[in-house]
Design an enzyme around this catalytic site. Sequence first.
Site, mmCIF file in Angstrom:
data_model
loop_
_atom_site.group_PDB
_atom_site.id
_atom_site.type_symbol
_atom_site.label_atom_id
_atom_site.label_comp_id
_atom_site.label_asym_id
_atom_site.label_seq_id
_atom_site.Cartn_x
_atom_site.Cartn_y
_atom_site.Cartn_z
ATOM 1 C CG HIS A 58 0.661 -2.347 3.826
ATOM 2 N ND1 HIS A 58 0.065 -3.308 4.604
ATOM 3 C CD2 HIS A 58 -0.285 -1.387 3.610
ATOM 4 C CE1 HIS A 58 -1.186 -2.955 4.858
ATOM 5 N NE2 HIS A 58 -1.427 -1.802 4.264
ATOM 6 C CE1 TYR A 99 7.618 -2.534 6.816
ATOM 7 C CE2 TYR A 99 7.305 -0.332 5.910
ATOM 8 C CZ TYR A 99 7.029 -1.690 5.890
ATOM 9 O OH TYR A 99 6.177 -2.198 4.938
ATOM 10 N NE ARG A 144 3.982 -6.132 3.578
ATOM 11 C CZ ARG A 144 4.264 -5.288 4.570
ATOM 12 N NH1 ARG A 144 3.468 -5.191 5.617
ATOM 13 N NH2 ARG A 144 5.376 -4.562 4.529
#
Length: 333
Positions: free
Chosen positions: A236, A245, A232
């Site tokens: 998100h 993160y 990805r």
Amino acid sequence: MDHLRPDLTRALYQAMRTARDLDAEAVALQRQGVFPAYVSVRGQEAAQVASATALDPERDFVFPTYREMASALAYGVDMVGYMASHRALWHGGLYDVMASRFGAVNAVVGGPVPHAVGWAVGERLRGGDGVALSYFGDGASSEGDVHEAMNFAGVFGAPVVFFCQNNRWALSVPNERQVAGGSVAARAEGYGMPGAVVDGNDAGAVYEATAEAVARARSGGGPTLIEALTYRVEPHSTSDDPGRYREDTEAEHWRVHRDPVALLRAAVLAAGHADEADLAEADAEAAGRAEEIRDGVAGAPEPHGSELFTHVFRETTEELTRQHRTWQEEVEL
């Protein structure tokens, strides 16, 4: 790529290129306030387009999550109606789910998986030869619903293809912190079904693995679990900050060196299935179609406010009637 038909590889490229452009248009619509939110499919076009292309839209049924825009496009779904779900115009979009044989957007993590098994068992009981394909992510593989559905499908030999798009991040949680053993496909053995790991950015490999699983299910061989390893590259969702993160260099590596659209373009050229002029024409057509879909969904009329109160219950309740009456009084002021 040499062993796939030239018309197939060109179709895969056309759909993936269109999905890439439409994805960019959708992000722009969210930034402009047209969409309240959006989840990008960038980097996962091969996994989605190639798997959907391996199905038969006349017989099979797809159960998507909230990130399968490229699958919907490849499957032939009305894309203005599908994208309307991101604009929150109607529950699950404005397209006909049953006619399209492509389920409504499902934001329940792991939710499409038991739905697919239920449909597949019903299809077999009625004597049909349709196959269900359920999409889910690596994060969803940790949900109880997914395990129960796979066990049920294994026991009853349901004609299902469980398609896991392992994009390495369950929102902000990496694989190593939520997939025990490191492999989703390895779990298939415990459910009595074949498991396959495939390069999710290789459209040809994804197509072949899915076509094999579909043929097995259709012939009575039961379910298959496919783990497509992809990434990805975008957040998100449009409300996510991946910089909190993961390292930017990680995503950039996949964006530059493992881009599925670029990889397929190079493979098509190398196999002689098209030349630069052919692909330039495909690129132009893709951009044009993406713009048409963008304009269609942006200009779609909003539903009447009274639809807030319809399709909530089969028979209305006193409380819902009271709320509807209050709404009418406020609107009429």
